[in-house]
Design a protein around this motif. Structure first.
Motif, PDB file in Angstrom:
ATOM      1  N   ILE A  39       0.841  -1.198   0.000  1.00 42.56           N
ATOM      2  CA  ILE A  39       0.000   0.000   0.000  1.00 42.56           C
ATOM      3  C   ILE A  39       0.875   1.247   0.000  1.00 42.56           C
ATOM      4  O   ILE A  39       0.593   2.219  -0.725  1.00 42.56           O
ATOM      5  CB  ILE A  39      -0.974  -0.017   1.197  1.00 42.56           C
ATOM      6  CG1 ILE A  39      -2.043  -1.088   0.982  1.00 42.56           C
ATOM      7  CG2 ILE A  39      -1.620   1.349   1.411  1.00 42.56           C
ATOM      8  CD1 ILE A  39      -2.918  -1.353   2.185  1.00 42.56           C
ATOM      9  N   CYS A  40       1.943   1.231   0.781  1.00 43.78           N
ATOM     10  CA  CYS A  40       2.868   2.379   0.803  1.00 43.78           C
ATOM     11  C   CYS A  40       3.535   2.569  -0.561  1.00 43.78           C
ATOM     12  O   CYS A  40       3.684   3.702  -1.034  1.00 43.78           O
ATOM     13  CB  CYS A  40       3.929   2.193   1.884  1.00 43.78           C
ATOM     14  SG  CYS A  40       3.314   2.388   3.548  1.00 43.78           S
ATOM     15  N   ILE A  41       3.924   1.478  -1.191  1.00 40.23           N
ATOM     16  CA  ILE A  41       4.573   1.581  -2.509  1.00 40.23           C
ATOM     17  C   ILE A  41       3.586   2.131  -3.542  1.00 40.23           C
ATOM     18  O   ILE A  41       3.934   3.009  -4.339  1.00 40.23           O
ATOM     19  CB  ILE A  41       5.140   0.217  -2.937  1.00 40.23           C
ATOM     20  CG1 ILE A  41       6.336  -0.143  -2.058  1.00 40.23           C
ATOM     21  CG2 ILE A  41       5.528   0.215  -4.411  1.00 40.23           C
ATOM     22  CD1 ILE A  41       6.831  -1.558  -2.219  1.00 40.23           C
ATOM     23  N   LEU A  42       2.349   1.632  -3.519  1.00 36.75           N
ATOM     24  CA  LEU A  42       1.346   2.139  -4.450  1.00 36.75           C
ATOM     25  C   LEU A  42       1.054   3.623  -4.195  1.00 36.75           C
ATOM     26  O   LEU A  42       0.874   4.397  -5.139  1.00 36.75           O
ATOM     27  CB  LEU A  42       0.063   1.315  -4.347  1.00 36.75           C
ATOM     28  CG  LEU A  42       0.144  -0.102  -4.893  1.00 36.75           C
ATOM     29  CD1 LEU A  42      -1.148  -0.865  -4.605  1.00 36.75           C
ATOM     30  CD2 LEU A  42       0.437  -0.084  -6.375  1.00 36.75           C
ATOM     31  N   GLY A  43       1.004   4.010  -2.923  1.00 35.68           N
ATOM     32  CA  GLY A  43       0.813   5.425  -2.605  1.00 35.68           C
ATOM     33  C   GLY A  43       1.967   6.272  -3.105  1.00 35.68           C
ATOM     34  O   GLY A  43       1.767   7.376  -3.628  1.00 35.68           O
ATOM     35  N   ALA A  44       3.183   5.764  -2.959  1.00 36.86           N
ATOM     36  CA  ALA A  44       4.355   6.504  -3.441  1.00 36.86           C
ATOM     37  C   ALA A  44       4.309   6.659  -4.953  1.00 36.86           C
ATOM     38  O   ALA A  44       4.572   7.750  -5.483  1.00 36.86           O
ATOM     39  CB  ALA A  44       5.634   5.778  -3.019  1.00 36.86           C
ATOM     40  N   VAL A  45       3.949   5.585  -5.649  1.00 34.29           N
ATOM     41  CA  VAL A  45       3.843   5.665  -7.112  1.00 34.29           C
ATOM     42  C   VAL A  45       2.773   6.687  -7.501  1.00 34.29           C
ATOM     43  O   VAL A  45       2.959   7.466  -8.443  1.00 34.29           O
ATOM     44  CB  VAL A  45       3.535   4.266  -7.707  1.00 34.29           C
ATOM     45  CG1 VAL A  45       3.123   4.356  -9.164  1.00 34.29           C
ATOM     46  CG2 VAL A  45       4.728   3.349  -7.534  1.00 34.29           C
ATOM     47  N   ASN A  46       1.672   6.716  -6.764  1.00 40.16           N
ATOM     48  CA  ASN A  46       0.610   7.673  -7.033  1.00 40.16           C
ATOM     49  C   ASN A  46       1.109   9.112  -6.880  1.00 40.16           C
ATOM     50  O   ASN A  46       0.859   9.963  -7.748  1.00 40.16           O
ATOM     51  CB  ASN A  46      -0.584   7.419  -6.117  1.00 40.16           C
ATOM     52  CG  ASN A  46      -1.693   8.425  -6.319  1.00 40.16           C
ATOM     53  OD1 ASN A  46      -2.042   8.764  -7.437  1.00 40.16           O
ATOM     54  ND2 ASN A  46      -2.241   8.904  -5.221  1.00 40.16           N
ATOM     55  N   TYR A  47       1.815   9.391  -5.809  1.00 41.87           N
ATOM     56  CA  TYR A  47       2.299  10.767  -5.598  1.00 41.87           C
ATOM     57  C   TYR A  47       3.382  11.141  -6.602  1.00 41.87           C
ATOM     58  O   TYR A  47       3.437  12.286  -7.054  1.00 41.87           O
ATOM     59  CB  TYR A  47       2.771  10.965  -4.159  1.00 41.87           C
ATOM     60  CG  TYR A  47       1.600  11.178  -3.222  1.00 41.87           C
ATOM     61  CD1 TYR A  47       0.872  12.353  -3.249  1.00 41.87           C
ATOM     62  CD2 TYR A  47       1.206  10.189  -2.340  1.00 41.87           C
ATOM     63  CE1 TYR A  47      -0.217  12.540  -2.416  1.00 41.87           C
ATOM     64  CE2 TYR A  47       0.128  10.366  -1.501  1.00 41.87           C
ATOM     65  CZ  TYR A  47      -0.587  11.543  -1.541  1.00 41.87           C
ATOM     66  OH  TYR A  47      -1.669  11.731  -0.728  1.00 41.87           O
ATOM     67  N   TRP A  48       4.242  10.195  -6.979  1.00 45.94           N
ATOM     68  CA  TRP A  48       5.241  10.483  -8.004  1.00 45.94           C
ATOM     69  C   TRP A  48       4.572  10.724  -9.355  1.00 45.94           C
ATOM     70  O   TRP A  48       5.003  11.588 -10.130  1.00 45.94           O
ATOM     71  CB  TRP A  48       6.285   9.373  -8.094  1.00 45.94           C
ATOM     72  CG  TRP A  48       7.329   9.516  -7.029  1.00 45.94           C
ATOM     73  CD1 TRP A  48       7.419   8.797  -5.876  1.00 45.94           C
ATOM     74  CD2 TRP A  48       8.403  10.452  -7.003  1.00 45.94           C
ATOM     75  NE1 TRP A  48       8.480   9.231  -5.127  1.00 45.94           N
ATOM     76  CE2 TRP A  48       9.108  10.254  -5.805  1.00 45.94           C
ATOM     77  CE3 TRP A  48       8.827  11.456  -7.867  1.00 45.94           C
ATOM     78  CZ2 TRP A  48      10.220  10.995  -5.450  1.00 45.94           C
ATOM     79  CZ3 TRP A  48       9.944  12.197  -7.518  1.00 45.94           C
ATOM     80  CH2 TRP A  48      10.625  11.971  -6.327  1.00 45.94           C
ATOM     81  N   ALA A  49       3.499   9.970  -9.629  1.00 42.42           N
ATOM     82  CA  ALA A  49       2.756  10.187 -10.877  1.00 42.42           C
ATOM     83  C   ALA A  49       2.109  11.572 -10.880  1.00 42.42           C
ATOM     84  O   ALA A  49       2.077  12.248 -11.916  1.00 42.42           O
ATOM     85  CB  ALA A  49       1.704   9.097 -11.055  1.00 42.42           C
ATOM     86  N   GLN A  50       1.625  12.004  -9.729  1.00 41.34           N
ATOM     87  CA  GLN A  50       1.069  13.363  -9.641  1.00 41.34           C
ATOM     88  C   GLN A  50       2.147  14.402  -9.910  1.00 41.34           C
ATOM     89  O   GLN A  50       1.924  15.364 -10.649  1.00 41.34           O
ATOM     90  CB  GLN A  50       0.465  13.600  -8.264  1.00 41.34           C
ATOM     91  CG  GLN A  50      -0.815  12.874  -7.992  1.00 41.34           C
ATOM     92  CD  GLN A  50      -1.304  13.098  -6.580  1.00 41.34           C
ATOM     93  OE1 GLN A  50      -0.902  14.032  -5.905  1.00 41.34           O
ATOM     94  NE2 GLN A  50      -2.182  12.219  -6.111  1.00 41.34           N
ATOM     95  N   LEU A  51       3.314  14.217  -9.296  1.00 36.55           N
ATOM     96  CA  LEU A  51       4.405  15.183  -9.465  1.00 36.55           C
ATOM     97  C   LEU A  51       4.840  15.287 -10.926  1.00 36.55           C
ATOM     98  O   LEU A  51       5.187  16.370 -11.399  1.00 36.55           O
ATOM     99  CB  LEU A  51       5.610  14.786  -8.609  1.00 36.55           C
ATOM    100  CG  LEU A  51       5.480  15.025  -7.115  1.00 36.55           C
ATOM    101  CD1 LEU A  51       6.622  14.365  -6.374  1.00 36.55           C
ATOM    102  CD2 LEU A  51       5.432  16.511  -6.814  1.00 36.55           C
ATOM    103  N   MET A  52       4.812  14.169 -11.628  1.00 40.41           N
ATOM    104  CA  MET A  52       5.262  14.174 -13.024  1.00 40.41           C
ATOM    105  C   MET A  52       4.150  14.539 -13.993  1.00 40.41           C
ATOM    106  O   MET A  52       4.399  14.703 -15.184  1.00 40.41           O
ATOM    107  CB  MET A  52       5.834  12.800 -13.390  1.00 40.41           C
ATOM    108  CG  MET A  52       7.121  12.502 -12.664  1.00 40.41           C
ATOM    109  SD  MET A  52       7.853  10.953 -13.191  1.00 40.41           S
ATOM    110  CE  MET A  52       6.737   9.777 -12.486  1.00 40.41           C
TER     111      MET A  52
END
Length: 153
Positions: A39-52
């Motif tokens: 869940i933490c990894i998926l959340g991190a990917v989500n926030y990185w996708a937002q940043l990009m």
């Protein structure tokens, strides 16, 4: 008909059902930690996708996002992968990182929902993880208490 005594079978090495319960509890806790890590990894990917600018149609891309979103995105994009590593390797910074990430998400999507919007899924998943974690801690406490009581007798 032969009996166990006739066969000279030693059953003292076998574990009883009572001994299997702690192992099952430990295994369940390990699965729980793996799920929280994912869940933490998926959340991190989500926030990185937002940043990009990959998600939300690029509306939360770092260069055009409002300042309050930039702050939260960067903090969570950095904290979530570190938290996932900490939980995976069972270091204390994993638990504290998760507590910090959860607190930030409760503040952002619970208290400041006018600025950040409601995200009930984040809040529900975080609350569920808190409840499950407390259940596991209580089960480990009870197990230790029973072991100590058995040792006194």
């Amino acid at each position: 008909m032969p009996t166990l005594d006739d066969l000279d079978v030693n059953l003292s090495g076998l574990k009883s059902d009572a001994d299997a319960v702690p192992e099952n509890l430990d295994r369940l806790y390990q699965v729980f930690l793996v799920v929280v890590t994912l869940i933490c990894i998926l959340g991190a990917v989500n926030y990185w996708a937002q940043l990009m600018g990959i998600s939300y149609g690029g509306a939360l891309r770092f260069d055009i996002a409002p300042l309050h979103w930039k702050i939260v995105q960067v903090i969570l994009a950095l904290l979530l992968p570190l938290t996932a590593l900490g939980i995976w390797f069972r270091n204390s910074f994993g638990l504290w990182g998760w507590v910090l990430v959860t607190a930030i998400q409760f503040i952002v999507h619970g208290l400041l929902k006018d600025s950040y919007g409601e995200n009930e899924m984040h809040l529900a998943v975080s609350a569920g993880i808190v409840v499950l974690f407390l259940i596991f801690r209580f089960a480990f406490y009870r197990r230790e208490k029973e072991r100590l009581e058995e040792g006194k007798e």
